[in-house]
Design a protein around this motif. Structure first.
Motif, PDB file in Angstrom:
ATOM      1  N   LYS A  61       0.865  -1.135   0.206  1.00  0.00           N
ATOM      2  CA  LYS A  61      -0.054  -0.128   0.181  1.00  0.00           C
ATOM      3  C   LYS A  61       1.012   1.157  -0.097  1.00  0.00           C
ATOM      4  N   LEU A  62       0.579   2.475  -0.441  1.00  0.00           N
ATOM      5  CA  LEU A  62       1.297   3.567  -0.522  1.00  0.00           C
ATOM      6  C   LEU A  62       1.709   3.945   0.796  1.00  0.00           C
ATOM      7  N   LYS A  63       0.868   3.872   1.779  1.00  0.00           N
ATOM      8  CA  LYS A  63       1.045   4.273   3.244  1.00  0.00           C
ATOM      9  C   LYS A  63       2.416   3.439   3.654  1.00  0.00           C
ATOM     10  N   GLU A  64       2.361   2.116   3.162  1.00  0.00           N
ATOM     11  CA  GLU A  64       3.312   1.354   3.961  1.00  0.00           C
ATOM     12  C   GLU A  64       4.707   1.881   3.145  1.00  0.00           C
ATOM     13  N   VAL A  65       4.631   2.036   1.709  1.00  0.00           N
ATOM     14  CA  VAL A  65       6.073   2.326   1.059  1.00  0.00           C
ATOM     15  C   VAL A  65       6.591   3.627   1.692  1.00  0.00           C
ATOM     16  N   MET A  66       5.612   4.576   2.005  1.00  0.00           N
ATOM     17  CA  MET A  66       6.091   5.984   2.536  1.00  0.00           C
ATOM     18  C   MET A  66       6.586   5.774   3.942  1.00  0.00           C
ATOM     19  N   ALA A  67       6.083   4.631   4.599  1.00  0.00           N
ATOM     20  CA  ALA A  67       6.814   4.606   6.095  1.00  0.00           C
ATOM     21  C   ALA A  67       8.067   3.719   6.160  1.00  0.00           C
ATOM     22  N   PHE A  68       8.589   3.226   5.018  1.00  0.00           N
ATOM     23  CA  PHE A  68       9.858   2.733   4.953  1.00  0.00           C
ATOM     24  C   PHE A  68      10.861   3.789   4.983  1.00  0.00           C
ATOM     25  N   GLY A  69      11.685   3.507   6.508  1.00  0.00           N
ATOM     26  CA  GLY A  69      12.791   4.381   6.626  1.00  0.00           C
ATOM     27  C   GLY A  69      14.006   3.748   6.366  1.00  0.00           C
ATOM     28  N   ASN A  70      14.156   2.635   6.196  1.00  0.00           N
ATOM     29  CA  ASN A  70      15.342   1.847   5.948  1.00  0.00           C
ATOM     30  C   ASN A  70      14.778   0.442   5.581  1.00  0.00           C
ATOM     31  N   ALA A  71      15.993  -0.360   5.008  1.00  0.00           N
ATOM     32  CA  ALA A  71      15.917  -1.523   4.489  1.00  0.00           C
ATOM     33  C   ALA A  71      15.111  -2.476   5.588  1.00  0.00           C
ATOM     34  N   GLY A  72      15.366  -2.307   6.930  1.00  0.00           N
ATOM     35  CA  GLY A  72      14.961  -3.213   7.915  1.00  0.00           C
ATOM     36  C   GLY A  72      13.256  -3.062   7.909  1.00  0.00           C
ATOM     37  N   ASP A  73      12.905  -1.882   7.802  1.00  0.00           N
ATOM     38  CA  ASP A  73      11.376  -1.671   7.849  1.00  0.00           C
ATOM     39  C   ASP A  73      10.605  -2.238   6.625  1.00  0.00           C
ATOM     40  N   LEU A  74      11.449  -2.308   5.417  1.00  0.00           N
ATOM     41  CA  LEU A  74      10.842  -2.839   4.170  1.00  0.00           C
ATOM     42  C   LEU A  74      10.763  -4.582   4.348  1.00  0.00           C
ATOM     43  N   VAL A  75      12.017  -5.038   4.940  1.00  0.00           N
ATOM     44  CA  VAL A  75      12.041  -6.566   5.286  1.00  0.00           C
ATOM     45  C   VAL A  75      10.972  -6.925   6.398  1.00  0.00           C
ATOM     46  N   ALA A  76      10.690  -6.224   7.244  1.00  0.00           N
ATOM     47  CA  ALA A  76       9.915  -6.452   8.283  1.00  0.00           C
ATOM     48  C   ALA A  76       8.400  -6.462   7.482  1.00  0.00           C
TER      49      ALA A  76
END
Length: 84
Positions: A61-76
């Motif tokens: 979701k766009l909201k998820e993509v906007m919340a990624f601060g680093n690779a760890g956030d993306l992986v989680a």
């Protein structure tokens, strides 16, 4: 321990997608942010997100993509979606 292994595996696959999009070897750590990687701009970001969605057969979701601060956030986020 298994969850950590899964996240390490996910991070390796994400690194492979980033490497393919940027056309050079990129090794990500959980703390790596887009600004830390040469060539990771807004256009390549969308190509990376698209590549990850295809690699893992999921949609962000766009909201998820906007919340990624680093690779760890993306992986989680990926790990959470894979468990759904």
């Amino acid at each position: 321990m298994i969850a950590a292994m899964e996240e390490k595996e996910i991070l390796e696959k994400v690194s492979a997608v980033v490497s393919a999009v940027l056309k050079r070897e990129v090794k990500l750590s959980p703390a790596t942010a887009a600004a830390d990687v040469d060539g990771w701009d807004s256009l390549s970001h969308m190509m990376i997100i698209n590549g990850i969605e295809q690699k893992f057969s999921l949609r962000f979701k766009l909201k998820e993509v906007m919340a990624f601060g680093n690779a760890g956030d993306l992986v989680a986020c990926i790990a959470g979606k894979l468990k759904e």
